[in-house]
Design a protein around this motif. Structure first.
Motif, PDB file in Angstrom:
ATOM      1  N   ALA A  43       1.049  -1.328   0.125  1.00  0.00           N
ATOM      2  CA  ALA A  43       0.093  -0.382   0.027  1.00  0.00           C
ATOM      3  C   ALA A  43       0.280   1.373  -0.241  1.00  0.00           C
ATOM      4  O   ALA A  43       1.920   1.160   0.930  1.00  0.00           O
ATOM      5  N   ASP A  44       0.669   2.095  -1.021  1.00  0.00           N
ATOM      6  CA  ASP A  44       1.778   3.318  -0.861  1.00  0.00           C
ATOM      7  C   ASP A  44       2.838   3.167  -1.163  1.00  0.00           C
ATOM      8  O   ASP A  44       3.332   3.183  -0.443  1.00  0.00           O
ATOM      9  N   ASN A  45       3.231   2.333  -1.981  1.00  0.00           N
ATOM     10  CA  ASN A  45       3.846   1.357  -2.184  1.00  0.00           C
ATOM     11  C   ASN A  45       5.355   0.354  -0.998  1.00  0.00           C
ATOM     12  O   ASN A  45       6.503   1.296  -0.762  1.00  0.00           O
ATOM     13  N   THR A  46       4.856   0.881   0.005  1.00  0.00           N
ATOM     14  CA  THR A  46       5.516   0.154   0.800  1.00  0.00           C
ATOM     15  C   THR A  46       4.977  -1.376   1.503  1.00  0.00           C
ATOM     16  O   THR A  46       3.233  -1.488   1.041  1.00  0.00           O
ATOM     17  N   LEU A  47       5.756  -2.005   1.947  1.00  0.00           N
ATOM     18  CA  LEU A  47       5.022  -3.507   2.106  1.00  0.00           C
ATOM     19  C   LEU A  47       5.257  -3.774   3.177  1.00  0.00           C
ATOM     20  O   LEU A  47       5.920  -3.955   4.467  1.00  0.00           O
TER      21      LEU A  47
END
Length: 122
Positions: A43-47
């Motif tokens: 999500a939002d380039n976060t793992l």
């Protein structure tokens, strides 16, 4: 034509030692699967890695934060009640050391398998 997501492409390659990794778009992010089992989300380039009662304490001991999809959600009386999902940030070393990635990643895959086994058959 769909826009390329370089971070997602990086994750699919980096996580490949965990098995056949695939991604499915969901709610503006992506669920990541290993062998058909959900083990992470982006999500939002976060793992974020999947956790359960067995694995969550390890994340919390390190001060790793959970995924909160609606952190700004306002409930009754103007108080915030952000929802917490069963996904947490991995440690920073996850992206620096393949052995650390494999250890934490395999734990997330096993968590996904346990969660799937608990679900009643369709």
């Amino acid at each position: 034509m769909p826009k390329s997501n370089e971070y997602l492409e990086f994750l699919l390659e980096w996580l490949s030692p965990l098995g056949v990794i695939s991604a499915r778009a969901m709610f503006g992010g992506h669920c990541l699967y290993s062998g058909g089992v959900v083990f992470a989300l982006v999500a939002d380039n976060t793992l974020y890695l999947k956790v359960d009662d067995m694995t969550r304490p390890r994340f919390e001991r390190l001060g790793l934060k959970p995924f909160r999809p609606y952190e700004d959600r306002i409930e009754a009386l103007g108080r915030k009640f952000p929802e917490v999902m069963q996904y947490y940030l991995p440690p920073a070393e996850f992206f620096e050391d393949a052995d650390v990635m494999n250890e934490w990643g395999q734990a997330a895959v096993e968590t996904g398998r346990r969660a799937r086994a608990k679900k009643p058959p369709r």
